[in-house]
Motif scaffolding. Structure first.
Motif, mmCIF file in Angstrom:
data_model
loop_
_atom_site.group_PDB
_atom_site.id
_atom_site.type_symbol
_atom_site.label_atom_id
_atom_site.label_comp_id
_atom_site.label_asym_id
_atom_site.label_seq_id
_atom_site.Cartn_x
_atom_site.Cartn_y
_atom_site.Cartn_z
ATOM 1 N N GLU A 1 -1.386 -49.678 -12.240
ATOM 2 C CA GLU A 1 -2.693 -50.605 -12.612
ATOM 3 C C GLU A 1 -2.982 -51.297 -11.200
ATOM 4 O OE1 GLU A 1 -0.988 -52.676 -16.937
ATOM 5 O OE2 GLU A 1 -0.861 -53.432 -14.975
ATOM 6 N N ALA A 2 -2.372 -51.311 -10.201
ATOM 7 C CA ALA A 2 -2.731 -51.431 -8.688
ATOM 8 C C ALA A 2 -3.481 -50.273 -8.266
ATOM 9 C CB ALA A 2 -1.524 -51.809 -7.914
ATOM 10 N N MET A 3 -2.893 -49.318 -8.692
ATOM 11 C CA MET A 3 -3.596 -47.881 -7.964
ATOM 12 C C MET A 3 -5.105 -47.931 -8.669
ATOM 13 S SD MET A 3 -0.319 -45.554 -8.334
ATOM 14 C CE MET A 3 -1.103 -43.960 -8.165
ATOM 15 N N ALA A 4 -5.013 -48.098 -9.726
ATOM 16 C CA ALA A 4 -6.434 -48.086 -10.525
ATOM 17 C C ALA A 4 -7.429 -49.156 -10.123
ATOM 18 C CB ALA A 4 -6.308 -48.335 -12.277
ATOM 19 N N SER A 5 -6.777 -50.264 -9.528
ATOM 20 C CA SER A 5 -7.596 -51.256 -8.951
ATOM 21 C C SER A 5 -7.898 -50.939 -7.420
ATOM 22 C CB SER A 5 -6.847 -52.640 -9.176
ATOM 23 O OG SER A 5 -6.401 -52.915 -10.274
ATOM 24 N N GLY A 6 -7.550 -50.118 -6.879
ATOM 25 C CA GLY A 6 -8.104 -49.602 -5.560
ATOM 26 C C GLY A 6 -7.028 -50.360 -4.415
ATOM 27 N N VAL A 7 -5.846 -50.724 -4.816
ATOM 28 C CA VAL A 7 -4.975 -51.423 -3.838
ATOM 29 C C VAL A 7 -3.850 -50.329 -3.443
ATOM 30 C CG1 VAL A 7 -3.370 -53.243 -3.521
ATOM 31 C CG2 VAL A 7 -5.461 -53.337 -4.924
ATOM 32 N N PRO A 8 -3.747 -50.066 -2.023
ATOM 33 C CA PRO A 8 -2.330 -49.277 -1.560
ATOM 34 C C PRO A 8 -1.296 -50.031 -2.080
ATOM 35 C CG PRO A 8 -3.581 -50.346 0.210
ATOM 36 C CD PRO A 8 -4.410 -50.943 -1.043
ATOM 37 N N VAL A 9 -0.161 -49.106 -2.326
ATOM 38 C CA VAL A 9 1.260 -49.619 -2.796
ATOM 39 C C VAL A 9 2.283 -49.384 -1.781
ATOM 40 C CG1 VAL A 9 2.732 -49.199 -4.802
ATOM 41 C CG2 VAL A 9 0.461 -49.274 -5.202
ATOM 42 N N VAL A 10 3.249 -50.200 -1.607
ATOM 43 C CA VAL A 10 4.340 -50.038 -0.995
ATOM 44 C C VAL A 10 5.401 -50.529 -1.901
ATOM 45 C CG1 VAL A 10 5.869 -50.765 0.847
ATOM 46 C CG2 VAL A 10 3.559 -50.543 1.292
ATOM 47 N N ALA A 11 6.355 -49.437 -2.234
ATOM 48 C CA ALA A 11 7.182 -49.644 -3.389
ATOM 49 C C ALA A 11 8.887 -49.055 -3.058
ATOM 50 C CB ALA A 11 6.889 -48.958 -4.387
#
Length: 777
Positions: A395-405
């Motif tokens: 959902e963060a990816m779909a919202s256009g936010v880069p991810v650190v996991a």
């Protein structure tokens, strides 16, 4: 005249149908190639809206009469009247819209917690599944525990059942249930489903398994919450093994088990779970979209402070490792803010943990606020290692936010997907490496060009993961495999039941072996309690003074009468009885040792027990040593009727024994085998036979058996002798036990047996970390 007219009418109808099919085919090929197709999200929204609008009877009839199947390069017409149970639907795929004809199915979905009240990634998956199945033409019934369930949802019937809370996770929306509701039973009796789809782990899966067996309905299980990872954080880690046993049982009873990532599929496969498939991931790219980013929401996430903001969305639970975000925040620029979106039982602890930091607790957010919160983050940080997939990351990816996991569970499945790798976006850090996580986050916060590049890349990758494509594959391909297996099994039901019974017996034997320490520990604690009571009687001055003058209990008196009749042959007869009983696999030896002590006193009873046990061990060892592994396994499989599971069981047990006693020197082998006999790794009677199948020298086996048996025989014989005193109130048993107590010889004996019993725990806590660090990667 009517009979002569029928052939011509039929021919006319056939001719009309063929002409209609040709017209449809020509129209399809004549369609302009450049015509634009609606986006998957628009197609899905249109289909969902159409599914929810009731059709008039006339329109429905016209819709059915006009249906037909046109296969490429084959003008084959299937009249609707000949397949009344089939519906035509449009499958929203990622690449093309394909019109196909499906047989209408009745699907019963058991899901807990309720997707209508509990907020989680699992909620979205099941709501989209219900909607998509209805859109594809199926009849859907949902059974779920809910305080206030809707009567229907997206055209599906909803049966809300009574639910209960978990004692360590008290939330009104997190309910579990066994669905013991008359409406459920009535539905299965009057209008049974074609297939059951049940979420797991939980309570509903037990009911689903029972209903599947009772009404002969295929069962598809979908595994969502990785409970073995949750157990150590909320309860006792000793429950992890039983949990895996339950999971294996459910997967064996299911025709198909769906998992949410390939990582989880590999883990369950390693644990012996069969028939696993990955339920394709999906995300709603309409609800979660970069266009919802706003300065107002960004300011709320920052708590009114200046600077960039990193954040995480999800339940505030211990299993999410949200406390680790404090370490990541400490490695970011000083003006970085942290926003935690969600609520849960750990909120109070987390608020205290993050005191003095630039952290904002946003609480529960839904709908437009949640979509805006996602899109307004600068970086999405995900430290949870228990995710079976990680919907919040998608959902963060779909919202256009880069991810650190963190590189764990389903998160690495998402960020190593080929679609994501092609964009060179998304950051994974190793578990516990917060400095690396901070460096990755800092780079995205300080380099706006890189942040936007990764945000665009992740958003591009996620566009290929539509819910309709995921659930169409589940419905048409994966459900079909469950139907096929279930139908095949009906033809071979009797052989399968035989195999299942053999597997059940092998499973019971394996569990008895695996839980041997728990059984031995329970027996020791019970015997210790009985001995403590009897010892207090023996040690009291009144009892010692009354030696020989107590009231004899009838059973004890009968046993002592038998001993007196046998005379000097009594010990030999008892030793033979101990040996004969110890030759029977899985017969416990503790009661035999206690009986010897009850009859002959502490010391003589111990000698009798050791002699009898050694006789049985020597005979069992010699039998299997002569027969060999292959013939022994064949005798169990064919002669005893246990089948192939018995062969596998023998191999597995021999591997376990080898792991305990393997050593290159005779002395080392003797020490390890002595510890194996002392510490209850396996039933004494079974271990005798299994050790005969190994390469252990006979003298090493006999010596280690004597040393390993003495403490147990002495302890239980002492318990038996003290019990004689407590029940009979006197006699030789009293004098014998009183002598032991008077010399305090019982104290070191009991302590020694207690240490031996607790040795696995001592070894785990004393050397567990060292062994873990020394183990090869």
């Amino acid at each position: 005249r009517d009979s002569r007219a029928r052939p011509s009418q039929a021919a006319s109808r056939t001719k009309t149908a063929v002409m209609a099919a040709m017209a449809v085919t020509l129209a399809a090929f004549a369609r302009p190639r450049a015509a634009s197709r609606p986006r998957p999200s628009e197609a899905r929204s249109s289909a969902r809206s159409a599914a929810r609008q009731p059709r008039s009877p006339g329109a429905r009839e016209n819709y059915r009469v006009s249906r037909e199947v046109v296969r490429p390069r084959l003008a084959r017409v299937v009249p609707v009247a000949s397949v009344p149970a089939r519906v035509s639907a449009t499958t929203a795929d990622d690449s093309a819209a394909v019109t196909t004809t499906r047989e209408r199915k009745r699907i019963c979905i058991f899901v807990e917690p309720s997707p209508f009240s509990h907020v989680s990634g699992m909620k979205n998956r099941f709501l989209r599944l219900i909607e998509n199945l209805v859109e594809l033409g199926d009849d859907v019934v949902v059974v779920t525990p809910d305080r206030n369930p809707p009567e229907t949802y997206a055209g599906a019937e909803v049966i809300g059942v009574h639910g209960f809370n978990l004692p360590f996770y008290m939330m009104d929306t997190l309910l579990f249930s066994y669905a013991k509701d008359p409406r459920v039973e009535k539905m299965f009796k009057e209008n049974p489903p074609d297939l059951i789809h049940c979420s797991s782990p939980g309570a509903l899966i037990w009911t689903a398994v029972g209903l599947s067996d009772k009404y002969n309905v295929p069962l598809v299980q979908s595994y969502h919450t990785h409970i073995p990872h949750y157990i150590p954080r909320y309860t006792w880690s000793g429950l992890v093994k039983p949990m895996w046993d339950f999971i294996r049982f459910w997967t064996n009873k299911s025709d198909l088990t769906m998992v949410t990532s390939s990582i989880l599929q590999d883990e369950l496969d390693d644990q012996g779970c069969p028939r696993l498939m990955v339920w394709q991931k999906g995300v709603d790219t309409v609800q979660f979209n970069p266009r919802f980013r706003s300065d107002e929401m960004h300011a709320r996430l920052c708590g009114g402070r200046d600077g960039k903001v990193i954040g995480c969305v999800g339940r505030l639970g211990a299993e999410k490792n949200l406390a680790d975000l404090k370490e990541i925040l400490a490695n970011c620029p000083p003006d970085t803010n942290l926003a935690l979106i969600g609520d849960g039982p750990e909120r109070a602890k987390l608020e205290k943990h993050f005191e003095g930091t630039r952290t904002t607790f946003m609480g529960m957010m839904t709908g437009d606020d949640l979509a805006a919160a996602y899109a307004s983050l600068d970086v999405f940080a995900m430290p949870s290692e228990s995710e079976t997939l990680g919907f919040v990351v998608m959902e963060a990816m779909a919202s256009g936010v880069p991810v650190v996991a963190v590189r764990a569970g389903g998160l690495q499945d998402i960020l190593t997907d080929p679609a994501v790798r092609a964009t060179n976006s998304g950051e994974l850090y190793e578990s516990g490496d917060f400095a690396a996580a901070g460096a990755m986050t800092t780079k995205l916060l300080t380099d706006e060009k890189e942040r936007q590049r990764q945000a665009a890349g992740l958003n591009e990758a996620v566009q290929t993961w539509s819910w309709m494509a995921s659930n169409t594959k589940l419905r048409d391909t994966q459900y079909a495999r469950a139907f096929k297996r279930h139908a095949r099994n009906q033809h071979i039901k009797v052989p399968i039941e035989l195999v299942d019974s053999r597997r059940a017996r092998a499973w019971i034997a394996t569990e008895v072996m695996g839980y041997q320490w728990y059984l031995q520990a329970a027996a020791f604690l019970f015997a210790f309690g009985a001995f403590a009571v009897a010892r207090s009687v023996v040690a009291s001055s009144g009892a010692l003074a009354a030696a020989g003058g107590g009231q004899s209990w009838s059973a004890i008196g009968a046993v002592q009468w038998l001993v007196n009749v046998a005379g000097p042959l009594g010990p030999a007869i008892m030793a033979s009885c101990v040996a004969a009983a110890s030759l029977v696999p899985f017969v416990p030896t503790q009661p035999l040792f206690a009986l010897a002590g009850l009859m002959f006193g502490a010391w003589e009873g111990a000698v009798v027990s050791v002699v009898g046990a050694l006789e049985a061990a020597a005979v069992a060892f010699a039998v299997t040593r002569i027969v060999g592994v292959q013939k022994t396994a064949s005798a169990l499989a064919d002669g005893a009727g246990f089948g192939a599971p018995a062969r596998r069981w023998v191999r597995d047990q021999l591997r376990r024994i080898d792991s305990h006693i393997a050593d290159s020197t005779t002395l080392g082998q003797f020490v390890k085998l002595t510890l194996y006999r002392l510490v209850p790794h396996a039933p004494f009677t079974v271990a005798n036979y299994l050790l005969g199948l190994t390469e252990v020298p006979t003298r090493v086996f006999l010596a280690s058996t004597v040393i390993g048996t003495i403490p147990w025989a002495a302890f239980y014989a002492l318990v038996g002798a003290a019990g004689n005193v407590y029940l009979a109130g006197g006699g030789g048993g009293l004098r014998d036990a009183a002598g032991v107590v008077g010399s305090v010889a019982d104290v070191p004996l009991v302590l020694a047996v207690a240490v031996v019993t607790a040795w696995p725990l001592i070894e785990k806590f004393a050397w567990g970390d060292e062994k873990k660090n020394a183990a090869p990667a």
